[in-house]
Design an enzyme around this catalytic site. Structure first.
Site, short mmCIF file in Angstrom:
data_model
loop_
_atom_site.label_atom_id
_atom_site.label_comp_id
_atom_site.label_asym_id
_atom_site.label_seq_id
_atom_site.Cartn_x
_atom_site.Cartn_y
_atom_site.Cartn_z
CE LYS A 1 0.35 -40.81 66.94
NZ LYS A 1 0.45 -39.41 67.30
CG ASN B 1 -0.42 -44.73 68.24
OD1 ASN B 1 -0.78 -45.38 67.25
ND2 ASN B 1 -1.05 -43.65 68.66
CB SER C 1 7.62 -35.05 71.82
OG SER C 1 6.77 -34.42 70.87
N GLY D 1 3.50 -35.19 68.66
CA GLY D 1 4.05 -34.93 67.32
C GLY D 1 4.61 -33.53 67.14
CG HIS E 1 -4.39 -41.43 70.22
ND1 HIS E 1 -4.32 -40.25 69.52
CD2 HIS E 1 -3.12 -41.70 70.62
CE1 HIS E 1 -3.06 -39.83 69.50
NE2 HIS E 1 -2.31 -40.70 70.17
CD GLU F 1 -2.99 -38.55 66.54
OE1 GLU F 1 -2.99 -39.70 66.07
OE2 GLU F 1 -1.94 -37.96 66.91
CD GLU G 1 -0.53 -40.38 73.82
OE1 GLU G 1 0.55 -40.89 73.51
OE2 GLU G 1 -1.48 -40.27 73.02
#
Ligand code: 13P
Length: 253
Positions: free
Chosen positions: A11, A9, A213, A173, A95, A97, A167
């Site tokens: 991003k 991904n 991660s 991250g 996702h 985010e 996730e």
């Protein structure tokens, strides 16, 4: 046996030239599609060109989100029809985010899943808990609810093709991944949820990724877990070597 699936991904990273150069670089070096599916989910502007660059190889291209309507007055949104036309195979939906920053809800995730299947695009549906929810021991409850809401109304055959990415938000991250055992426990909750809603055969066909991660040096520990069939990778998917290393590590011996 479920085919492992490693998806990058990207991003909001790279420009078009770099995206195509990445595909040229990894082309022909990934495991075959039957061994490990490899997917890059990139910004929408790059997808058509990346797909053309990937032609004849085993690498597949995915989007990072989409709207649920085919067309209309939705300024800035990307239609599933346009994604299908660009040749994408997969799209990430829901996702964290997008849920946190762009108002994605369980309801819009569900509508997008239906729209994706209508256009023959396979969704990678994300779920996961916040740090606070984890500390309150609500991980299983939160994830179960997201999965139930996400797949609502989908037929069995489509759920068999679905990819769910677990996730944990606190692991994204941050360099702080979940332990493989903990991740497996939550992935088992996901599989059981599908078994309850559908049946055991459907639950066994569904592929579940871990994300947060993941790197070349820890992917194997996740792949060894019973309920983890792949990884959704952010940062470590941006460099061709690192992506290829993870794809190779994901192959079952
Ligand atoms: P990182 O691999 O950078 O932690 O990102 C995970 C992620 O959000 C993939 O969708």
């Amino acid at each position: 046996m479920r085919t492992p699936i490693v998806a990058g991904n990207w991003k909001m990273n790279k420009v078009y030239r770099e995206a195509v150069a990445f595909i040229e670089e990894v082309k022909g070096k990934t495991p075959s599609k039957d061994e490990v599916e490899t997917v890059i989910c990139a910004p929408a502007l790059f997808l058509k060109g990346m797909n053309e660059a990937a032609e004849g190889s085993d690498i597949q291209i995915g989007a990072q989100t989409m709207h649920f309507e085919d067309s209309g007055a939705f300024t800035g949104e990307i239609s599933p029809l346009a994604l299908a036309d660009a040749g994408v195979t997969y799209t990430i939906i829901g996702h964290s985010e997008r849920r946190e920053l762009f108002n994605e809800t369980d309801d819009s995730v569900n509508r997008k899943l239906h729209a994706a299947y209508y256009h023959n695009i396979i969704p990678i549906m994300c779920c996961g808990e916040t740090l606070k929810e984890r500390e309150q021991h609500k991980t299983a409850e939160v994830v179960k609810k997201q999965v139930e809401a996400g797949v609502k109304g989908l037929d069995r055959e489509n759920v068999k093709r679905l990819v769910i990415a677990y996730e944990p938000i606190w692991a994204i991250g941050t360099g702080r991944s979940s332990s493989a055992g903990d991740a497996n426990e939550t992935c088992a909750v996901i599989r059981n949820t599908i078994a309850e809603l559908y049946d055991e055969e459907t639950a066994q066909a569904l592929r579940i990724q871990y994300g947060g991660s993941v790197k070349p040096d820890n992917i194997k520990s996740f792949m060894e877990q019973e309920h983890i069939d792949g990884a959704l990778v952010g940062g470590a998917s941006l460099a061709p070597d690192s992506f290829l290393d993870m794809a190779k590590e994901a192959k079952y011996e």
